[in-house]
Structures are given as C-alpha cells and as structure tokens.
Design a protein around this motif. Structure first.
Motif, short mmCIF file in Angstrom:
data_model
loop_
_atom_site.label_atom_id
_atom_site.label_comp_id
_atom_site.label_asym_id
_atom_site.label_seq_id
_atom_site.Cartn_x
_atom_site.Cartn_y
_atom_site.Cartn_z
N GLY A 15 0.82 -1.21 0.00
CA GLY A 15 0.00 0.00 0.00
C GLY A 15 0.86 1.26 0.00
O GLY A 15 0.49 2.28 -0.59
N GLY A 55 -1.29 -0.93 3.75
CA GLY A 55 -0.48 -0.30 4.79
C GLY A 55 -0.43 1.22 4.72
O GLY A 55 -0.07 1.87 5.71
N ARG A 59 -3.07 -0.79 9.11
CA ARG A 59 -2.53 -2.13 9.33
C ARG A 59 -3.07 -2.67 10.63
O ARG A 59 -3.04 -1.99 11.67
CB ARG A 59 -1.00 -2.08 9.45
N ASP A 74 -7.69 -6.16 11.81
CA ASP A 74 -7.33 -6.79 10.53
C ASP A 74 -8.44 -6.62 9.50
O ASP A 74 -8.17 -6.40 8.32
CB ASP A 74 -7.02 -8.28 10.74
N VAL A 135 -6.61 -12.66 1.79
CA VAL A 135 -7.25 -13.98 1.77
C VAL A 135 -8.64 -13.90 2.40
O VAL A 135 -9.35 -14.90 2.45
CB VAL A 135 -6.40 -15.05 2.50
N ALA A 137 -9.30 -13.22 5.56
CA ALA A 137 -9.30 -13.66 6.96
C ALA A 137 -8.26 -12.86 7.75
O ALA A 137 -7.21 -12.50 7.21
CB ALA A 137 -8.97 -15.15 7.05
N THR A 142 -1.59 -9.26 2.90
CA THR A 142 -1.81 -9.32 1.46
C THR A 142 -0.67 -10.06 0.75
O THR A 142 -0.82 -10.44 -0.41
CB THR A 142 -1.96 -7.91 0.86
N1 UDP Z 1 -5.19 -8.18 6.18
C1 UDP Z 1 -5.73 -9.31 6.78
N2 UDP Z 1 -5.86 -10.46 6.05
C2 UDP Z 1 -5.47 -10.54 4.76
C3 UDP Z 1 -4.90 -9.40 4.15
C4 UDP Z 1 -4.77 -8.22 4.88
O1 UDP Z 1 -6.08 -9.27 7.95
O2 UDP Z 1 -5.61 -11.60 4.14
C5 UDP Z 1 -5.13 -6.90 6.94
C6 UDP Z 1 -3.98 -6.84 7.93
O3 UDP Z 1 -4.43 -6.11 9.06
C7 UDP Z 1 -2.93 -6.03 7.20
C8 UDP Z 1 -3.79 -5.05 6.43
O4 UDP Z 1 -4.92 -5.81 6.04
O5 UDP Z 1 -2.06 -5.36 8.08
C9 UDP Z 1 -3.13 -4.43 5.22
O6 UDP Z 1 -2.46 -5.40 4.45
P1 UDP Z 1 -0.87 -5.52 4.39
O7 UDP Z 1 -0.27 -5.24 5.72
O8 UDP Z 1 -0.54 -6.81 3.75
O9 UDP Z 1 -0.52 -4.31 3.41
P2 UDP Z 1 0.89 -3.84 2.82
O10 UDP Z 1 1.93 -4.00 3.89
O11 UDP Z 1 1.20 -4.73 1.66
O12 UDP Z 1 0.65 -2.43 2.40
#
Ligand code: UDP
Length: 241
Positions: A15, A55, A59, A74, A135, A137, A142
C-alpha cells in the motif's frame, strides 16, 4: 544473469507504494504513474493479476498495538486494501485498461467476489484482475493473499514491487556492507528470516514452485525492465543460483 521470461504474472504492491512522498493515504499522481507502468506491461502482452496492500491506510498490527482487538483491526486493514484496489482500477481504466476488482470480502455494490473461473475469463479477455481483501481472513497479510491468488490463477511468478531493489543479507539501510542476492532460495529466506514476504506467503510459494521477483517499483520504468528479465532485482526460487 538473465531471468526467465514469464507470461502470466501476479504483481504485488505494498500500500505504501501508493503514498508517493506522502506519509499516509493515496497520492493520485503516484497511482497514475504506477498505473501507466502496469498499462504498458499489459500492452507488452503480459497477463496481469494485481494485489495491493493496505499499509498506506491501516494495518491490523498497528491497531492491535494500540489496544484494538487484532481480528477487528485486521478486517479494517482488509477494507483499506479494497479502497486501494478501487483507486488503482480507476487509474487503469482512465488509461483504457479494462480492469475488474474481485474482493475476498464480498461487497457487490463496488466489486465482484473472488471467483476463480470468472477471473480466468477476465484474463482471457485481456482484462486485468485486482484481487482485494487479501485472503479474506484476519491474521494474514496481502503477501499471503498474493501467494494464494498466484497459486490458484497459475501465475508464473510473483513480482513484488517495493522500495528496495531486491533482497539483502542484512538491512541495507542499517548495515553498509549488506549484500544483495541475485537469487536466493525460499529455504534461506525462511531460515535467515530475510524480509521478503511473510513466512506463510514464502512457504506457499515454495511449495507451489512460484518464484518471487523482488524489485524497486519507485524507480520509473523499472517494472518494464524486470519483466523483460533485465534490471536490478532478486529472484527467490527453489534452487539457489
Ligand atoms: N489483512 C488481513 N488479512 C489478509 C490481508 C490483509 O487481515 O488476508 C489486513 C492486515 O491487518 C494487514 C492489512 O490488512 O495489516 C493491510 O495489508 P498488508 O499489511 O498486507 O498491506 P501492505 O503492507 O502490503 O501495504
């Protein structure tokens, strides 16, 4: 070293890539620039699945650290990924790239649910598919969403666009002598706890033999270069090169 050329790829963007130079949120100019690079890749003939993190907005771990219930936080993070997916869809369609968003959390007013066969059809028709909500959940990220969708969509590789140009044996921002790997095995990534993707995502890629190409997406034109098997990147795969 020349890397193999791939046909169907899953592009994973954190993100934070969408923030540009801001500290938070979505910078429309940056989204437009990245969309332009993705559109060019589509034009070059790649079939593209896209997963964007959340993110830049929220997060779950950060919420939990401030006392929120982790699962609740989440779910908020997953909703953030849907906002990013819609922003990117908008930017891509302004460039004439037909795009469909499929979310692991159903919200039929704004996007489709994840239906593998329908996603397959979109790709056949030349559309780009953005998979949102990871996913679907809590306690996942991601990265795991990207690994899962890459496996079920039979992608040849995951291209992980970050703000560093590959995988190092130590944090290059802290250790001056840190060395970048050209190739590195999944098992080394797991045993040395190298920061590529979270462990469940790496294990899923290892078990399904899906290489991960880590590259710097902030550098203009880099996506085209790494897709062509050129440019600076690290490839994580089953055999150490
Ligand atoms: N998240 C989750 N389950 C998933 C994907 C994402 O709970 O299958 C939530 C989790 O809180 C995560 C937030 O969505 O911190 C954002 O995703 P991610 O941290 O993967 O984003 P990135 O770091 O890639 O920007």
């Amino acid at each position: 070293m020349t890397r193999p050329r791939f046909n169907r790829i899953l592009l994973k963007l954190s993100g934070e890539v969408l923030m540009g130079n801001s500290q938070f949120g979505i910078d429309t100019d940056t989204v437009a620039r990245v969309a332009g690079e993705i559109a060019a890749a589509r034009q070059a003939g790649f079939e593209i699945c896209l997963v964007i993190g959340g993110g830049n907005i929220f997060r779950g771990m950060a919420g939990a650290a401030k006392g929120m219930d982790r699962a609740q936080a989440d779910y908020m993070g997953m909703l953030a990924t849907v906002m990013n997916a819609l922003a990117m869809q908008n930017a891509l369609e302004q460039l004439g790239v037909q795009t469909r968003v499929q979310s692991a959390i159903e919200m039929d007013k704004v996007c489709e649910p994840v239906i593998r066969r329908r996603a397959e059809r979109h790709l056949e028709k030349g559309r780009l598919v953005i998979f949102a909500a990871g996913v679907g959940a809590p306690y996942f990220t991601t990265d795991s969403g990207a690994a899962l969708r890459a496996a079920e969509m039979k992608c040849d590789a995951i291209f992980k666009g970050t703000s560093v140009d590959g995988v190092y044996d130590a944090d290059p921002k802290k250790v001056k002598t840190a060395k970048r790997y050209e190739t590195v095995s999944f098992n080394r990534v797991l045993s040395d706890d190298l920061k590529v993707m979270d462990a469940s995502a790496v294990a899923l890629c290892r078990d399904n033999n899906i290489p991960i190409v880590v590259f710097n997406i902030r550098e203009q034109g880099n996506l085209a270069r790494v897709l062509a098997g050129e440019g600076v990147a690290t490839i994580v795969q089953n055999e150490e090169g």
